[in-house]
Scaffold this active site. Structure first.
Site, PDB file in Angstrom:
ATOM      1  CD1 TRP A   1      -2.463  -2.005   1.513  1.00 20.92           C
ATOM      2  CD2 TRP A   1      -3.413  -0.270   0.481  1.00 20.92           C
ATOM      3  NE1 TRP A   1      -3.762  -2.348   1.215  1.00 20.92           N
ATOM      4  CE2 TRP A   1      -4.367  -1.301   0.588  1.00 20.92           C
ATOM      5  CE3 TRP A   1      -3.788   0.926  -0.121  1.00 20.92           C
ATOM      6  CZ2 TRP A   1      -5.663  -1.173   0.100  1.00 20.92           C
ATOM      7  CZ3 TRP A   1      -5.087   1.059  -0.610  1.00 20.92           C
ATOM      8  CH2 TRP A   1      -6.006   0.020  -0.499  1.00 20.92           C
TER       9      TRP A   1
ATOM     10  CD1 TRP B   1     -16.081  19.696   3.237  1.00 12.80           C
ATOM     11  CD2 TRP B   1     -16.460  17.869   4.480  1.00 12.80           C
ATOM     12  NE1 TRP B   1     -15.691  18.608   2.501  1.00 12.80           N
ATOM     13  CE2 TRP B   1     -15.912  17.468   3.245  1.00 12.80           C
ATOM     14  CE3 TRP B   1     -16.790  16.893   5.419  1.00 12.80           C
ATOM     15  CZ2 TRP B   1     -15.678  16.138   2.920  1.00 12.80           C
ATOM     16  CZ3 TRP B   1     -16.551  15.565   5.107  1.00 12.80           C
ATOM     17  CH2 TRP B   1     -16.000  15.196   3.871  1.00 12.80           C
TER      18      TRP B   1
END
Length: 588
Positions: free
Chosen positions: A391, A420
């Site tokens: 990853w 948000w």
């Protein structure tokens, strides 16, 4: 550079002196205008205006995607092309320098090994260089714990190099913009015409190195930046359509296949031998340099230093011991036990990857050897762990191809438009581990104490902040970097992109972690929660996961544990509505 990628045929942007790219003057929208939400991004510390311009527009992100703005990696490659003739004519002089950055190790350090071989061929001394930049530490949000680990590692590196008669010259450079010229000045002072370093893939560093390649060439210095951080360098993997992968699983299969076909990419570089030149005589004063002090805003108390020293002993020797012990004792069972929160089943090598004490290549090579030289079969535990290490490569590949994610943007720019929340009370409750969700609170308290936490818990708290609280995910991204000892920009950004569904390879926005279910599944007996939330240690059985709803509210309240600050079911519906609108869907 050991490989070369074909230049984009559509790169028509240019990079200005301040490091920002300018769009062509005709036929393009104005890409210099900041995003409409840039005021909030600046107000809440998401964009550090001391170092960077206002939040970039979504149009600018799309220009990078379309290739009309040049990617910083291409800028670096172009600098090599334009200076090729000048660099080839430069001969070795009085010494060779390796510039240490995020590669604080001797073993499997490709630029260091190359520098040593050049010095040996010319029978001249090898010099190690490290420059501490307080402004870079601030701009990159490095945590005090991480800075402390770096400085402790430098002391060990100095000792190990000294045993080889290789000096490590260290200094603090207060102004980050002065570092390139300082490197040139030191090379000229020491009579150095060959400089080596490993590439760092963040935008600031790629642009700095591109400029330094040209400046060095103009001053008679050959600067070589080497691919070392990733097992497979960015740019070498592409889909059948010739595109960069944005989903991990097909990328990982391509990564495995590439390494099977090109095993030399897993070959480890030897440590340097004794200094080939008489450095003790010629550069005697360089051996006397002390490790720099931590900047005032990155210091720890003596108690904190001792705490972290015990948790994370410094250097590559500790890293080697950890990877070998892990593979021997826990590697086979890793796939079955890796998500357990009540016991330590992971390697805790991330601090050593981040500081460069251990290369990802070494970790993968050792795991492959333990797995009978296989990357994709035999013991599932080893393959699963290799997959987790990979990853780190994936997120750096993403960073290179989509550089705007290094500029406070997400891979899906449309989610910048999401409505948000910026509720300071909720954000502080999350930071302090006082949300009323035990698994979330336990994780946040461990971060405060240990500067590290299991990746499963990182996903849980990231989902909670961005979905349950609907707080701008970039505030959480910054908090992690400023508090974790293993803060790595690409991996941290990628993890927050996954948790908030704004990044590559994300959970879809409509898949929202239920903190109660996560708690019951990965900490079934509540052992992890009890270890970090003392207010709930007297709560028995499954009530530990949700004390106020499962009959243990009196104990929780008596001990001062807060009630949940939000209702998950209500928050989930609110998040779904806003994400859907931001993604272009219709409101319910």
């Amino acid at each position: 550079m050991p490989w070369k990628r074909k230049p984009s045929q559509s790169n028509t942007g240019e990079v200005g002196s301040n490091g920002t790219a300018h769009a062509p003057k005709r036929g393009r929208p104005d890409l210099s205008s900041p995003h409409p939400n840039s005021r909030q991004a600046e107000e809440f510390g998401i964009v550090l205006r001391q170092f960077y311009p206002p939040e970039m527009s979504n149009e600018r992100c799309h220009a990078y995607n379309e290739g009309t703005l040049e990617r910083p990696m291409r800028t670096l490659e172009r600098a090599y092309e334009e200076t090729q003739d000048a660099r080839q004519s430069i001969k070795t002089n009085a010494a060779v320098v390796h510039w240490f950055k995020s590669d604080l190790r001797l073993h499997d350090n490709r630029a260091l090994r190359t520098a040593y071989e050049v010095a040996r061929e010319s029978s001249v001394p090898l010099i190690g260089l490290y420059i501490l930049s307080p402004e870079d530490l601030t701009a990159h949000l490095s945590s005090p714990a991480r800075v402390d680990l770096i400085l402790r590692t430098l002391a060990l590196l100095k000792r190990d190099l000294g045993e080889l008669d290789i000096p490590l010259y260290m200094e603090t450079q207060e102004k980050r913009k002065n570092i390139p010229q300082r490197v040139i000045d030191l090379c000229q002072e020491w009579g150095v015409n060959h400089l080596f370093a490993n590439i760092e893939y963040e935008v600031d560093e790629l642009r700095r190195e591109a400029g330094l390649i040209k400046s060095c060439a103009e001053n008679g210095i050959k600067f070589e930046a080497v691919h070392d951080t990733c097992v497979v360098p960015p740019g070498l993997l592409s889909s059948q359509q010739g595109k960069q992968y944005a989903v991990y699983s097909p990328w990982f299969r391509a990564w495995q296949s590439f390494l099977q076909d090109n095993p030399e990419y897993l070959e480890l570089s030897e440590e340097p031998g004794s200094n080939p030149g008489d450095a003790r005589k010629t550069f005697k004063n360089l051996f006397e340099r002390e490790v720099p002090e931590a900047p005032a805003n990155k210091t720890l108390s003596e108690a904190e230093k001792e705490h972290f020293r015990k948790l994370y002993p410094e250097g590559e020797h500790e890293a080697f011991n950890r990877v070998e012990t892990f593979l021997e004792e826990k590697g086979k069972a890793y796939d079955d036990e890796r998500n357990s929160l009540s016991k330590q089943t992971t390697s805790v090598l991330s601090p050593y990857f981040a500081s460069g004490s251990l290369s990802a290549r070494t970790a993968v090579a050792k795991a492959r050897k333990a797995n009978k030289n296989q990357l994709d079969r035999n013991e599932l535990g080893y393959v699963s762990w290799i997959r987790e290490v990979a990853w780190r490569d994936f997120y750096k590949h993403v960073l290179v191809h989509w550089p705007f994610i290094c500029m406070n943007k997400c891979f899906k720019p449309e989610f910048t438009n999401l409505e948000w929340e910026y509720d300071l009370g909720h954000f502080n409750a999350w930071c302090q581990g006082k949300t009323g969700y035990p698994i979330v609170d336990a994780a946040m308290r461990q971060i405060s104490n240990d500067a590290w936490v299991h990746n499963r818990l990182r996903m849980i708290v990231a989902s909670f902040l961005s979905k349950d609280l609907l707080i701008d995910w970039r505030r959480g991204e910054r908090y992690f970097m400023e508090h974790l000892i293993d803060g790595d920009f690409a991996s941290n950004h990628g993890g927050w992109g996954f948790g908030s569904s704004t990044g590559v390879d994300p959970q879809p926005y409509f898949r929202i972690f239920n903190p109660l279910r996560q708690s019951e599944r990965f900490d079934p007996d509540g052992e992890y929660i009890r270890s970090w939330v003392p207010e709930l240690r007297d709560v028995e059985g499954s009530a530990i996961h949700d004390p106020y709803e499962r009959g243990a509210g009196d104990v929780a309240e008596k001990n001062g544990y807060p009630r949940p600050i939000v209702d998950h079911a209500v928050s989930r519906e609110r998040a779904l509505e806003r994400y859907k609108r931001a993604a272009g869907g219709k409101s319910k």
